[in-house]
Design an enzyme around this catalytic site. Structure first.
Site, short mmCIF file in Angstrom:
data_model
loop_
_atom_site.label_atom_id
_atom_site.label_comp_id
_atom_site.label_asym_id
_atom_site.label_seq_id
_atom_site.Cartn_x
_atom_site.Cartn_y
_atom_site.Cartn_z
N ARG A 1 10.04 7.98 5.68
CA ARG A 1 11.48 8.20 5.85
C ARG A 1 12.09 8.69 4.53
O ARG A 1 12.94 9.58 4.53
CB ARG A 1 12.18 6.93 6.33
CG ARG A 1 11.84 6.53 7.76
CD ARG A 1 12.65 5.35 8.21
NE ARG A 1 14.07 5.68 8.42
CZ ARG A 1 15.02 4.78 8.66
NH1 ARG A 1 14.72 3.49 8.68
NH2 ARG A 1 16.27 5.16 8.83
N CYS B 1 19.01 1.34 1.90
CA CYS B 1 17.94 1.50 2.90
C CYS B 1 18.52 2.35 4.02
O CYS B 1 19.25 3.30 3.76
CB CYS B 1 17.45 0.14 3.38
SG CYS B 1 18.76 -0.91 4.05
#
Length: 290
Positions: free
Chosen positions: A185, A243
């Site tokens: 990611r 995050c």
């Protein structure tokens, strides 16, 4: 309570408290990215006396707009929820989950940001409790209302430091911004949730999973120190973390706290950053440090 007394508690330490009938509030914060509601699993088996905490509705405020997928709740909302959980002034709180310490770390961060100091994460989570041969309860728990007072109404300016999107971008110039997501990611190879793939330019990837061993315990402090030192944290004037939506970054912040480093949270994280098409997006591995 042993090592890392303001962050972690071991199964043995918690069991000793329970066996000695010492007052302690235990909160079950099981949450997973693909299975956010842990209520059924909680009913099937939880630590005796533990009260279920819903991360989506009690540790987040989805009425807030423009602040990512898990905006921080207000202090008054945290106080009302904590009283429902039976949280009392002067009584320690122990948090646990069943997945990568994400739920318990989020609760640890939110409660401390609200100004509640005596909060710890059960190292190893539910699995560690079971592996130690300790029993589980089923059904629900119905605690007496608590009396806790929460001093901070705005958790964005509460007892723990936070970053805005602009501050998160700026910290890469003078400090280190940690991205706690999975490497694929971070590199932009996969983005299952948010609008754009990639990372904030200048961020360093320290996946929260790299901070835990294969049993779900936080790695020893020396190993955590080595991981973060490799990311340049030890030489940084300031440290921030983000995050996907401000949940798993709390695992990195807890790990940093274990080694004596205080880091600021960007609560909106990538879910806030990626909604603005004018913000730059980097892909691939982290840029080489100057």
């Amino acid at each position: 309570m042993g090592a890392h007394t303001d962050t972690l508690i071991t199964v043995a330490e918690l069991a000793d408290l329970i066996d000695a009938a010492e007052p302690v509030t235990i909160l079950d914060v099981r949450w997973q990215l693909g299975r956010p509601d842990g209520r059924l699993a909680y009913g099937d088996g939880h630590l005796p006396g533990a009260v279920y905490v819903d991360l989506e509705t009690e540790l987040s405020d989805h009425s807030a707009r423009g602040r990512g997928r898990h905006p921080l709740p207000s202090g008054s909302a945290v106080q009302a929820a904590a009283r429902r959980w039976g949280v009392r002034a002067g009584v320690p709180i122990v948090l646990y989950d069943n997945w990568n310490r994400a739920g318990s770390a989020r609760a640890w961060w939110v409660l401390r940001a609200a100004g509640i100091p005596d909060v710890r994460i059960l190292d190893g989570g539910l699995a560690a409790w079971v592996a130690a041969g300790r029993g589980l309860a089923t059904g629900g728990e119905h605690p007496h209302d608590g009396d806790i007072e929460v001093p901070h109404e705005n958790l964005y300016t509460g007892a723990l430091p936070t970053l805005t999107a602009a501050q998160a971008a700026a910290i890469t110039n003078s400090g280190v911004l940690i991205d706690a997501r999975a490497p694929e990611r971070f590199r932009g190879e996969s983005e299952p949730v948010d609008l754009a793939a990639g990372h904030i330019p200048g961020a360093r990837n320290v996946p929260n999973g790299a901070l835990l061993d294969d049993r779900g315990f936080f790695r020893p402090a020396a190993e955590l120190d080595a991981v973060f030192t490799a990311a340049g944290v030890r030489d940084a004037a300031a440290v921030g973390a983000y995050c996907g939506s401000g949940v798993t970054a709390a695992v990195d912040i807890a790990a940093l706290r274990i080694i004596g480093i205080d880091a600021a949270l960007f609560p909106g994280s990538w879910s806030e950053w990626s909604t603005d098409p004018t913000r730059p997006v980097a892909t691939g591995p982290a840029e080489a440090r100057a």
